[in-house]
Design a protein around this motif. Structure first.
Motif, PDB file in Angstrom:
ATOM      1  N   VAL A  52     -83.586  -2.279 -50.011  1.00  0.00           N
ATOM      2  CA  VAL A  52     -84.247  -1.800 -50.188  1.00  0.00           C
ATOM      3  C   VAL A  52     -85.152  -2.720 -51.034  1.00  0.00           C
ATOM      4  O   VAL A  52     -85.777  -3.609 -50.821  1.00  0.00           O
ATOM      5  N   LEU A  95     -85.850  -6.101 -61.082  1.00  0.00           N
ATOM      6  CA  LEU A  95     -84.993  -5.721 -59.570  1.00  0.00           C
ATOM      7  C   LEU A  95     -84.093  -7.576 -59.219  1.00  0.00           C
ATOM      8  O   LEU A  95     -83.263  -6.822 -58.881  1.00  0.00           O
ATOM      9  N   MET A 146     -80.429  -7.348 -57.921  1.00  0.00           N
ATOM     10  CA  MET A 146     -80.084  -7.876 -56.538  1.00  0.00           C
ATOM     11  C   MET A 146     -78.920  -8.821 -57.230  1.00  0.00           C
ATOM     12  O   MET A 146     -77.772  -8.480 -55.315  1.00  0.00           O
ATOM     13  N   LEU A 174     -76.980  -6.093 -48.324  1.00  0.00           N
ATOM     14  CA  LEU A 174     -78.810  -6.055 -49.313  1.00  0.00           C
ATOM     15  C   LEU A 174     -79.352  -7.347 -49.031  1.00  0.00           C
ATOM     16  O   LEU A 174     -79.483  -8.627 -48.934  1.00  0.00           O
ATOM     17  N   CYS A 200     -84.238  -7.076 -50.042  1.00  0.00           N
ATOM     18  CA  CYS A 200     -84.585  -7.070 -51.337  1.00  0.00           C
ATOM     19  C   CYS A 200     -86.263  -7.337 -50.498  1.00  0.00           C
ATOM     20  O   CYS A 200     -86.194  -8.326 -50.261  1.00  0.00           O
ATOM     21  N   GLU A 201     -87.131  -6.519 -50.484  1.00  0.00           N
ATOM     22  CA  GLU A 201     -88.775  -6.865 -49.694  1.00  0.00           C
ATOM     23  C   GLU A 201     -89.093  -6.204 -51.567  1.00  0.00           C
ATOM     24  O   GLU A 201     -89.444  -4.882 -51.485  1.00  0.00           O
ATOM     25  N   ILE A 202     -90.026  -7.098 -52.119  1.00  0.00           N
ATOM     26  CA  ILE A 202     -90.798  -6.255 -53.062  1.00  0.00           C
ATOM     27  C   ILE A 202     -92.876  -6.820 -52.444  1.00  0.00           C
ATOM     28  O   ILE A 202     -92.875  -8.373 -51.784  1.00  0.00           O
ATOM     29  N   HIS A 208     -82.684 -13.217 -49.728  1.00  0.00           N
ATOM     30  CA  HIS A 208     -81.737 -11.450 -50.846  1.00  0.00           C
ATOM     31  C   HIS A 208     -82.805 -10.973 -50.789  1.00  0.00           C
ATOM     32  O   HIS A 208     -83.114  -9.705 -51.107  1.00  0.00           O
ATOM     33  N   VAL A 209     -83.628 -11.657 -51.610  1.00  0.00           N
ATOM     34  CA  VAL A 209     -85.353 -11.338 -51.916  1.00  0.00           C
ATOM     35  C   VAL A 209     -86.207 -12.025 -51.633  1.00  0.00           C
ATOM     36  O   VAL A 209     -86.599 -13.631 -51.652  1.00  0.00           O
ATOM     37  N   SER A 223     -78.460  -2.153 -60.794  1.00  0.00           N
ATOM     38  CA  SER A 223     -77.760  -2.561 -59.670  1.00  0.00           C
ATOM     39  C   SER A 223     -76.146  -1.747 -58.415  1.00  0.00           C
ATOM     40  O   SER A 223     -75.978  -1.606 -58.301  1.00  0.00           O
ATOM     41  N   ILE A 248     -78.345   1.427 -56.653  1.00  0.00           N
ATOM     42  CA  ILE A 248     -78.114   0.812 -56.395  1.00  0.00           C
ATOM     43  C   ILE A 248     -77.034   0.663 -54.651  1.00  0.00           C
ATOM     44  O   ILE A 248     -76.872   1.385 -53.894  1.00  0.00           O
TER      45      ILE A 248
END
Length: 356
Positions: A180, A195, A199, A209, A211-213, A235-236, A308, A311
């Protein structure tokens, strides 16, 4: 036409990306384009072709006489026909600079605004401009809600992306992860905290899952603390700034625009261009172009549970993913591309130039 943009930012964001794209596209179509900036290096390292004239001014504050007089001198010496500031500070300095010249003064706005009824704001948004370019109908409506702003001088011209570039899934993509991806300045209005909360909910059902921001800003430490508090370190990931978000989108399975406030997000268009299914908040500008379940999934801003669920629905529903990808690509081909944007700008400039 001889066109002068101005952008006083020292940080890179959506406004700066639009300014660069608009300037380079118009230059490639035969116009003489210059851009007044605060730091040339910021722009030179991102330009794709050496067709735009970059000139530096101090842009120190709203009363920077050196910048005002320098811009006015440049406008007169180069017989500028259209002067187009793109940031709030630029509107004020640019308005003073354009006075007494033959240039038509056109502002560009990319976000909704509520303005106080003061002499300064009347000058900036009503008396000085010969035209105002906005990137969404929602932005136009926020302006004409002020009875002293002239609605007939406002033109909605949607942002565009470069159709010539084609992005495919990267060979280095991790097949064991579902990526994501989100991007933008790391500030409160982008909603990255929501976000991250989304997640935390989603990984309970789908542990693959990730997540990259991407982006930089004032809230990096706060978001890192939130990630640690929710035990989401695996995860993030906050990845910092990138010059090439398209390269990162080529690895993504889902893109998320979590903003609370936006005109038309460049990231939405970049996601469509890259063929990545989208989840976006139903704020005014995004809801205007993201047709729910056709070009992406819309969720209420600030609602981590809905985000969520959206997604997870895209993860599980291949047919829905394909529908959203096709809808996004069609939007780019028909409306949200640089050619369409430039043609509409040229038509508006000619209309303003011929106005009596």
């Amino acid at each position: 036409m001889r066109i002068l943009f101005s952008n006083a930012s020292l940080m890179w964001g959506g406004n700066e990306k639009w300014t660069l794209n608009a300037a380079e596209t118009l230059a490639s179509r035969g116009h003489q384009v210059s851009v007044a900036v605060r730091e040339r290096k910021l722009w030179l390292e991102r330009q794709k072709a050496n067709q735009v004239n970059w000139i530096e001014f101090p842009f120190l504050n709203d009363a920077d006489l050196r910048t005002i007089l320098g811009l006015r001198r440049f406008i007169r010496q180069n017989k500028i026909e259209i002067f187009l500031p793109t940031r709030s500070r630029d509107y004020w300095l640019g308005g003073w600079a354009a006075l007494g010249t033959s240039a038509k003064y056109v502002m560009r706005m990319g976000i909704t605004r509520t303005l106080p009824n003061t002499i300064k704001e009347r000058l900036r948004y009503s008396i000085w401009p010969d035209g105002i370019i906005v990137n969404a109908e929602a932005v136009k409506q926020s302006l004409i809600a002020h009875p002293w702003i002239k609605g007939d001088r406002i033109r909605v011209i949607y942002n565009g992306v470069d159709q010539r570039e084609r992005w495919t899934q990267s060979a280095t993509r991790n097949s064991q992860e579902l990526l994501v991806l989100a991007a933008g300045r790391v500030e409160s209005e982008k909603g990255f905290d929501v976000l991250i909360d989304a997640m935390a909910l989603a990984v309970k059902q789908e542990p693959r899952l990730i997540c990259e921001i991407w982006g930089h800003g004032d809230l990096v430490d706060s978001l890192n603390a939130q990630i640690e508090r929710l035990n989401l370190e695996e995860h993030v990931r906050l990845r910092g700034f990138t010059h090439d978000i398209n390269r990162e989108l080529a690895r993504a399975d889902i893109a998320v625009s979590s903003s609370y406030r936006e005109g038309i997000s460049n990231f939405i268009l970049e996601s469509w261009s890259a063929g990545v299914p989208l989840v976006a908040t139903s704020i005014e500008g995004s809801a205007e172009i993201v047709h729910d379940r056709t070009r992406g999934l819309l969720v209420p801003p600030g609602d981590a549970h809905s985000m969520s669920n959206a997604i997870l629905e895209l993860v599980k529903n291949k047919s829905l993913r394909e529908t959203c990808i096709a809808g996004g690509k069609q939007a780019i081909a028909t409306t949200h591309n640089w050619t369409a944007m430039a043609e509409k700008m040229e038509a508006f400039f000619l209309e303003i130039a011929n106005r009596k």
